[in-house]
Design an enzyme around this catalytic site. Structure first.
Site, PDB file in Angstrom:
ATOM      1  N   TYR A   8       0.855  -1.363   0.030  1.00  0.00           N
ATOM      2  CA  TYR A   8      -0.068   0.063  -0.144  1.00  0.00           C
ATOM      3  C   TYR A   8       0.846   1.273   0.050  1.00  0.00           C
ATOM      4  O   TYR A   8       1.707   1.460   0.940  1.00  0.00           O
ATOM      5  CB  TYR A   8      -0.813  -0.084   1.285  1.00  0.00           C
ATOM      6  CG  TYR A   8      -1.878   0.928   1.259  1.00  0.00           C
ATOM      7  CD1 TYR A   8      -2.660   1.183   2.264  1.00  0.00           C
ATOM      8  CD2 TYR A   8      -2.234   1.937   0.412  1.00  0.00           C
ATOM      9  CE1 TYR A   8      -4.023   2.108   2.406  1.00  0.00           C
ATOM     10  CE2 TYR A   8      -3.192   2.896   0.421  1.00  0.00           C
ATOM     11  CZ  TYR A   8      -4.071   2.982   1.495  1.00  0.00           C
ATOM     12  OH  TYR A   8      -5.023   3.850   1.602  1.00  0.00           O
ATOM     13  N   CYS A   9       0.747   2.106  -0.909  1.00  0.00           N
ATOM     14  CA  CYS A   9       1.403   3.346  -1.017  1.00  0.00           C
ATOM     15  C   CYS A   9       2.880   3.174  -1.235  1.00  0.00           C
ATOM     16  O   CYS A   9       3.139   2.189  -2.051  1.00  0.00           O
ATOM     17  CB  CYS A   9       0.967   4.162   0.143  1.00  0.00           C
ATOM     18  SG  CYS A   9       1.691   6.013  -0.116  1.00  0.00           S
ATOM     19  N   LEU A  10       3.864   3.792  -0.638  1.00  0.00           N
ATOM     20  CA  LEU A  10       5.251   3.235  -0.521  1.00  0.00           C
ATOM     21  C   LEU A  10       5.520   1.876  -0.272  1.00  0.00           C
ATOM     22  O   LEU A  10       6.649   1.364  -0.707  1.00  0.00           O
ATOM     23  CB  LEU A  10       5.900   4.455   0.345  1.00  0.00           C
ATOM     24  CG  LEU A  10       5.948   5.842  -0.166  1.00  0.00           C
ATOM     25  CD1 LEU A  10       6.525   6.711   0.893  1.00  0.00           C
ATOM     26  CD2 LEU A  10       6.759   5.931  -1.529  1.00  0.00           C
ATOM     27  N   GLY A  21       4.141  -0.528  -1.423  1.00  0.00           N
ATOM     28  CA  GLY A  21       3.753  -0.937  -2.661  1.00  0.00           C
ATOM     29  C   GLY A  21       5.096  -0.812  -3.320  1.00  0.00           C
ATOM     30  O   GLY A  21       5.249  -1.732  -4.288  1.00  0.00           O
TER      31      GLY A  21
END
Lengths: 344, 368
Positions: free
Chosen positions: A134-136, A138
């Protein structure tokens, strides 16, 4: 809904009285801590039903803010969705780095991801894991998968920035800051500095608009509780280690090395075309932090024959915490993973 | 009264439960909401006013909302300005950059005096302690008295009294004769002090520009908003508060989006952030340079701790690489033969060797 706040005689005292009765609890699901290294932890969630799938799922959150956003509400929880589907679920918690961690770099986050994957593989006696970043988180998952594709069965990327050269305010600001001055002066990127940065990118909507909404819904206990959970998450910002922040701004926002296949981690150049496993992008269409074009850039960069993007008309956090996304969006995400996971 | 006390207790409870930022933003949002609702009421008064007239009625409200909204964002810079930001604005001619030098020399002098007073306080505490001990023991002479004289507290008192008196005298002297301290203090002290003070002067100039950009955008938005109110209404009763609020947010949001992305604003913002970082960096180094000159300093400097942390980090990284290598070896060992399998293989090889020898002897005999 009729606006009652006009009629309050002492609005401030009444508002505070209301808010003092609310408990904005987070971390809804229980877990065990399997490993700790400095501020980092590997968590294993307690199952809610008998396990149905052989390959475990490892959730990798960002090193900005806290992972409990995925599990903030008893009924609106991504974690709960996976547990109810019968997946063995792990999560990496990056914790609260201190000045003692100021030399940590992105490499160290990738190293710990590798350590966790190996730990999970050994514990579960499997050869691969599925990753949900999720987000960074990812972005870190993409780097890990490109370097160690043999260990990854499925890769799910939720609002994950891959191409950092976009035109949203956060990206424009990041491309122009002198990160060396900030890190040399403060040693870390203070959580408070990051909070103010995100808020000041859109102060009118994120302050006036948002808190006006709170004042309108004060009589609705459930809505106020969820609002305060969200606010707790938004302002619960760990400091980011100075060297991580320096690298993150310089090599990602300013030089955009990742999408150009020039980023180096674990001593090797990260080549996104080495990613061959199924890839699912979970895109937030109204994301002003990570625009959709940044999230979807991975689709053109991998060699995977099984890649797709599911898009939801929500923002960066709304895609996780809105009731409508849990009704319309997350069931199909879980289904995607089920179809690519071997049953026990 | 009890009801009011109860409500203030709730304020404190809310303060403890909420994130600090949430508490402040709720507090300010209530104030902004009050001002907006008052502004709304003002727009419903006699409708036939020009935009200028309406603007002058609403100006105070909008300025109050500006303060409430931006105080959190602008606080780090306002705090760094000389005490009393408002006083500074009112007397801007007096607080020219050169004055900043004097302010910081004063700060250094005050710091040195505080240090000296602190040490004097330690000396007084030891002296008072030993005085109490002496008074208590004055009836018990002989062995007890000798033990007390040589006891750690008394020894420490004597050392403290002599050493800190000398130290505090030294401190007083070089504070008093600051010009001669150029030979006592390390060069890095002066370099960083000069850089810090010039960064402060720079930030003072940049800060005024940065804040004025915020304020100008706000004023521009207010003008557009008021024009829209006057232009679009047909009768005051038709403007609902909800529409008033949404138009307010949209108008200001559009103007601020333009500002925040402009290269001029980004340059100004980076300027104040960099100047603030320079101030912190140089004053940290200034203090460190001064502390570093004391050989009996009882605590480590930031730079010394950093060096230790770097060593620990490098060691951990090395250990992690070893762990990775070991995992690789373990993996290869999983496919390697066990000792039983090796023993079995060895037996079979020995058996085959015996058979080969037997057959070659047989072939030799046949040949003969």
């Amino acid at each position: 809904m009729e606006d009652k706040s006009f009629e309050m005689e002492n609005p401030f005292l009444d508002v505070m009285e209301r808010l003092s009765t609310v408990e904005p609890d987070v971390w809804q699901s229980s877990f065990d801590v399997l490993d700790e290294e400095g501020p980092f932890r590997l968590l294993l969630y307690h199952p809610l039903k008998e396990r149905e799938y052989k390959i475990p799922l490892l959730v990798v959150y960002a090193f900005i803010n806290r992972p409990y956003v995925l599990d903030m509400h008893p009924d609106i929880s991504v974690i709960r969705k996976y547990l109810e589907a019968g997946f063995q679920l792990y999560m990496i918690d990056w914790g609260y780095p201190t000045m003692a961690d100021k030399y940590l770099k992105i490499d160290d986050y990738v190293d710990y991801t590798e350590k966790c994957v190996e730990h999970v593989k050994e514990k579960e006696a499997v050869d691969k894991v599925s990753l949900h970043g999720y987000c960074l988180g990812g972005t870190l998952s993409v780097i890990y998968t490109a370097l160690h594709q043999e260990n990854v069965k499925n890769l799910m990327l939720q609002a994950a920035p891959i191409d950092f050269h976009t035109d949203n305010i956060i990206a424009v600001w990041a491309r122009n800051i002198d990160v060396d001055k900030i890190v040399d002066a403060y040693h870390m990127a203070p959580g408070g500095f990051l909070n103010v940065g995100f808020l000041s990118a859109d102060p009118i909507n994120l302050v006036i608009g948002k808190y006006h909404g709170l004042l309108e819904m004060l009589q609705d206990q459930a809505s106020v509780t969820q609002f305060l959970r969200m606010d707790r998450f938004i302002f619960d910002s760990p400091d980011v280690p100075g060297e991580t922040y320096r690298q993150y701004i310089k090599e990602w926002y300013q030089q955009n090395l990742l999408i150009r296949n020039e980023f180096v981690a674990q001593g090797k150049t990260v080549d996104l075309s080495k990613i061959e496993c199924p890839v699912l992008v979970l895109a937030a269409a109204f994301d002003h932090i990570v625009p959709p074009e940044s999230q979807k850039a991975i689709l053109g960069a991998t060699s995977s024959n099984d890649k797709d993007a599911y898009e939801m008309k929500k923002g960066h956090i709304g895609i996780t915490t809105s009731r409508s996304s849990h009704k319309e969006f997350w069931p199909s995400v879980v289904e995607w993973l089920k179809q690519r996971s071997e049953r026990i | 009264m009890e009801e009011i006390k109860g409500k203030y207790k709730n304020v404190f409870d809310a303060y403890l439960k909420l994130q600090t930022e949430t508490y402040e933003l709720v507090l300010r949002s209530v104030a902004m909401r009050d001002r907006l609702s008052e502004a709304y009421e003002l727009t419903r008064e006699p409708p036939e006013v020009s935009p200028e007239e309406l603007y002058s009625r609403l100006k105070d409200k909008f300025e109050g909302i500006y303060e409430d909204l931006f105080v959190m964002f602008l606080r780090p810079f306002r705090v760094m300005m000389p005490p009393g930001g408002e006083y500074l604005r009112a007397h801007s001619g007096k607080y020219a950059p050169e004055y900043g030098w004097e302010v910081y020399m004063d700060l250094f002098r005050l710091w040195g005096e505080a240090q000296s007073n602190f040490l004097k306080g330690i000396v007084n505490a030891y002296q008072g302690y030993s005085r109490e001990s002496r008074e208590e023991g004055s009836e018990k002479e002989g062995t007890v008295g000798q033990r007390r004289e040589l006891g750690p507290a008394n020894l420490l008192k004597n050392i403290a009294a002599e050493e800190t008196a000398a130290y505090s005298t030294t401190m007083e002297k070089y504070i008093e004769y600051f010009g001669e301290s150029q030979f006592l203090l390390p060069k890095t002290f002066f370099v960083h002090l000069r850089n810090g003070v010039s960064s402060y002067s720079k930030m003072y100039r940049l800060w005024r520009k940065y804040e004025s950009m915020h304020y100008d955008a706000w004023e521009k938005s207010a003008g557009k908003f008021v024009e829209g109110i006057v232009k679009n209404r047909t009768s005051p009763a038709e403007i609902e508060y909800k529409d008033f609020f949404e138009t307010f947010v949209q108008t200001y949001s559009e103007e601020y989006s333009r500002l925040l992305k402009s290269s001029e604003f980004i340059e100004a913002q980076n300027g104040v952030i960099n100047a603030l970082a320079d101030i912190f960096y140089n004053f940290e180094k200034t203090i460190e340079a001064q502390l570093d000159m004391f050989p009996t300093l009882p605590f480590a400097l930031r730079s010394e701790i950093d060096a230790v942390e770097k060593r620990i980090y490098d060691q951990r990284k090395g250990a992690r690489e070893l762990e990775r290598d070991m995992r690789g070896i373990k993996g290869r060992l999983k496919t390697a033969p066990t000792s039983e399998e090796l023993a079995e293989l060895r037996k079979r090889v020995e058996g085959m060797e015996k058979e080969i020898k037997r057959l070659s002897k047989k072939a030799q005999r046949k040949g003969e």
